[in-house]
Design a protein around this motif. Structure first.
Motif, PDB file in Angstrom:
ATOM      1  N   SER A  84       0.840  -1.188  -0.106  1.00 58.32           N
ATOM      2  CA  SER A  84      -0.080  -0.096  -0.037  1.00 58.32           C
ATOM      3  C   SER A  84       0.828   1.217   0.062  1.00 58.32           C
ATOM      4  O   SER A  84       1.860   1.333   0.487  1.00 58.32           O
ATOM      5  N   GLY A  85       0.366   2.535  -0.423  1.00 60.76           N
ATOM      6  CA  GLY A  85       0.917   3.745  -0.472  1.00 60.76           C
ATOM      7  C   GLY A  85       2.071   3.660  -1.646  1.00 60.76           C
ATOM      8  O   GLY A  85       2.806   4.761  -1.855  1.00 60.76           O
ATOM      9  N   ASN A  86       2.228   2.504  -2.653  1.00 58.15           N
ATOM     10  CA  ASN A  86       3.075   2.718  -3.847  1.00 58.15           C
ATOM     11  C   ASN A  86       2.427   3.707  -4.762  1.00 58.15           C
ATOM     12  O   ASN A  86       1.444   3.475  -5.206  1.00 58.15           O
TER      13      ASN A  86
END
Length: 148
Positions: free
Chosen positions: A42-44
């Protein structure tokens, strides 16, 4: 109409993929993200223009020229256009409102009066800039130049 015939409004449903709803769906497990790596976490997010480590297009192409961001651009309006406008619409004062109303400029344009053509009418002209020849021609006919 009955409950079995109800459908969502057209365009309201964006994605038919039901991700992460178990292995039986075919899109469970990794939820279409693949195994390991930054893309699975996540957060990529990759930078705009990133090409996976390859030299990006904006760096491969040669840089040419110079763009002056302080440049002031004017819409050029010649004396013959002013004369035609004054005759056609019986104007003695030509200002920005008159030019906008007759489609010679838009709301945010800057206007410069240029010296091409012949002026026969006595006009009061209001604009952002004037060429020397235009000022000379307007004042020779007894007109007034007002710089905004």
């Amino acid at each position: 109409m009955n409950l079995s015939s109800l459908k969502p409004a057209q365009g309201s449903v964006k994605n038919s993929k039901r991700i992460g709803r178990g292995t039986g769906s075919g899109k469970g497990g990794t939820s279409t993200r693949g195994h390991k790596g930054a893309g699975s976490r996540s957060g990529n997010s990759t930078k705009v223009g990133f090409e996976g480590g390859q030299m990006p297009l904006q760096r491969r192409l040669p840089k040419v020229g110079f763009k002056n961001f302080n440049r002031v651009e004017y819409i050029g309006i010649n004396l013959d256009m002013l004369q035609e406008l004054a005759e056609k619409h019986n104007l003695a004062v030509i200002d920005l409102e008159a030019l906008k109303a007759h489609g010679l400029m838009s709301k945010s344009d800057l206007v410069k009066v240029l010296g091409r053509g012949e002026l026969t009418a006595k006009l009061e002209v209001k604009a952002h800039a004037f060429s020397a020849k235009a000022v000379e021609a307007i004042e020779a006919k007894g007109g007034v130049v007002v710089k905004l």
